[in-house]
Design an enzyme around this catalytic site. Structure first.
Site, PDB file in Angstrom:
ATOM      1  N   LYS A  39      20.684  -6.208 -29.641  1.00 20.58           N
ATOM      2  CA  LYS A  39      19.243  -6.249 -29.340  1.00 20.58           C
ATOM      3  C   LYS A  39      18.863  -5.301 -28.207  1.00 20.58           C
ATOM      4  CE  LYS A  39      19.758 -10.182 -26.186  1.00 20.58           C
ATOM      5  NZ  LYS A  39      19.876 -11.621 -26.074  1.00 20.58           N
ATOM      6  N   ARG A 140      17.928 -23.296 -21.175  1.00 21.71           N
ATOM      7  CA  ARG A 140      17.207 -22.570 -22.199  1.00 21.71           C
ATOM      8  C   ARG A 140      17.409 -23.378 -23.477  1.00 21.71           C
ATOM      9  NH1 ARG A 140      18.032 -16.194 -23.395  1.00 21.71           N
ATOM     10  NH2 ARG A 140      19.556 -17.009 -24.868  1.00 21.71           N
TER      11      ARG A 140
END
Ligand SMILES: *Cc1c(COP(=O)(O)O)cnc(C)c1O
Length: 380
Positions: A39, A140
């Site tokens: 990414k 998260r």
């Protein structure tokens, strides 16, 4: 003669390959497979190829579009097997179909999403592999309650016939800044074993985290059962990775820091004062800045700016003695007074200055197809 356009993001494919190969050797020595997380460089084709040749066993991204691109590219691993893909952000409800089409594996933390994935996989006559996330305190993604984690795993195992529960994973050090250490890795294995005893079989994958989880690996305290790491930053960034500079994972000093560089062109070159002349207000971004009067100095303006790379902290001039004096959205001003005279005195408008990049700058530049005119590839 090829006329190159600038600013340019330049990938040295050989260096990315060598970084990958070294990373794979380090991890495989401890029985750990590397999922190459692409990414950060927008899954640039040649970057994916370099990582595949370097020996990663999966290609991973948070963006399902990257996985689609990789599938369509027809990437193979070094054994000639179709490269498996892993979606590392929990699938959005609007990308369930794409996840089934383009991701062989996905990380998950919601029952409703798992149910939706199962339905879509059933419609397409496929079996999709899932890794359930356990939150070990970084806050998260993932189940923070182990009973709920185990219940979700049992649900996948018994009720969702078109999903295969491939493993358990965790992510640390991203949002809550929690350091992956021996205790956290042992807790991960413990949670995986809770799942295993509930479903009555072994899991294939225990995914121990990202670049930051290299610390317990190099410290020699990684539990045997952790068998996958999802490595993004450390491979392209090498010795410029924050894990090397801030966290002090010294092994990364052996890797190239210039697999990706920024090349920018000089558009003005002259001597000017270092203290602004007039009443001082704020800069283009409304910031109040401190200026130090260092007299008149030689500077170069480069045609690249914050709109291209994000933050001057993330670019490091490769020109010896040069420092960044300031930047606006489209300009970067280098103080080049202290560059060795034999180089400095030959600089002219039109010359190129290269920069090594930290993660944020690589991320911005790779995703920015408006201002970065070209990605030049230095071939293997
Ligand atoms: C981005 C990401 C990674 C890779 O992180 P790096 O720090 O770049 O190695 C791994 N896992 C997940 C879930 C991610 O979001």
């Amino acid at each position: 003669m090829e006329t190159r356009k600038y600013p340019a993001l330049i990938l040295n494919k050989q260096k990315l390959y060598e970084n990958t190969k070294q990373m794979v050797e380090w991890c495989e020595a401890s029985g750990i497979q590397v999922a190459g997380v692409v990414k950060g460089f927008d899954a640039i084709k040649e970057g994916c190829e370099a990582e595949a040749r370097g020996g990663v066993k999966m290609m991973a991204s948070s963006r399902v579009e990257h996985l689609e691109y990789i599938k369509k590219m027809g990437l193979h691993d070094i054994d000639g097997v179709d490269m498996p893909t892993l979606l590392i952000r929990m699938p959005m409800m609007c990308e369930i179909e794409d996840t089934i089409d383009f991701a062989d594996y996905s990380l998950n933390s919601e029952i409703v999403t798992l149910d939706a994935l199962n339905l879509a996989a059933e419609r397409k006559g496929k079996v999709h592999n899932v890794i359930l996330m356990t939150d070990l305190g970084d806050l998260r993604e993932g189940w923070i309650n182990t009973d709920e984690l185990v219940a979700a795993a049992v649900h996948v195992e018994h009720d969702l016939g078109n999903l295969h529960l491939a493993g358990i994973g965790t992510n640390l050090g991203c949002v809550g800044s929690v350091i992956p250490n021996k205790d956290k890795m042992e807790e991960l294995v413990h949670n995986a074993e809770l799942v295993e005893s509930a479903i009555g079989r072994k899991l294939e994958i225990i995914s121990g985290g990202a670049t930051s989880s290299l610390a317990p690996l190099f410290d020699g305290v990684m539990p045997d059962r952790v068998n996958m790491l999802r490595i993004g930053e450390a491979i392209p960034q090498g010795c410029n990775a924050s894990a090397c500079i801030e966290t002090g994972i010294k092994e990364l000093e052996q890797l190239h820091g210039d697999a990706f560089i920024l090349a920018a062109q000089i558009v003005e070159l002259n001597v000017k004062p270092t203290y602004p002349i007039g009443e001082i207000g704020t800069d283009a971004f409304g910031r109040k800045k401190e200026y130090i009067d260092r007299g008149n100095r030689l500077r170069a303006i480069l045609a690249v700016g914050l709109a291209d790379y994000g933050d001057t902290c993330d670019i490091i001039p490769q020109l010896e003695g040069a420092t960044i004096w300031g930047a606006s959205s489209d300009h970067t001003i280098l103080d080049i007074e202290d560059v060795p005279a034999q180089i400095r005195d030959n600089l002219k408008v039109g010359d190129i200055v290269n920069f090594e990049l930290r993660y944020g700058a690589m991320l911005h530049l790779a995703h920015n197809d408006k201002t970065v005119h070209q990605v030049h590839i230095e071939r293997i």
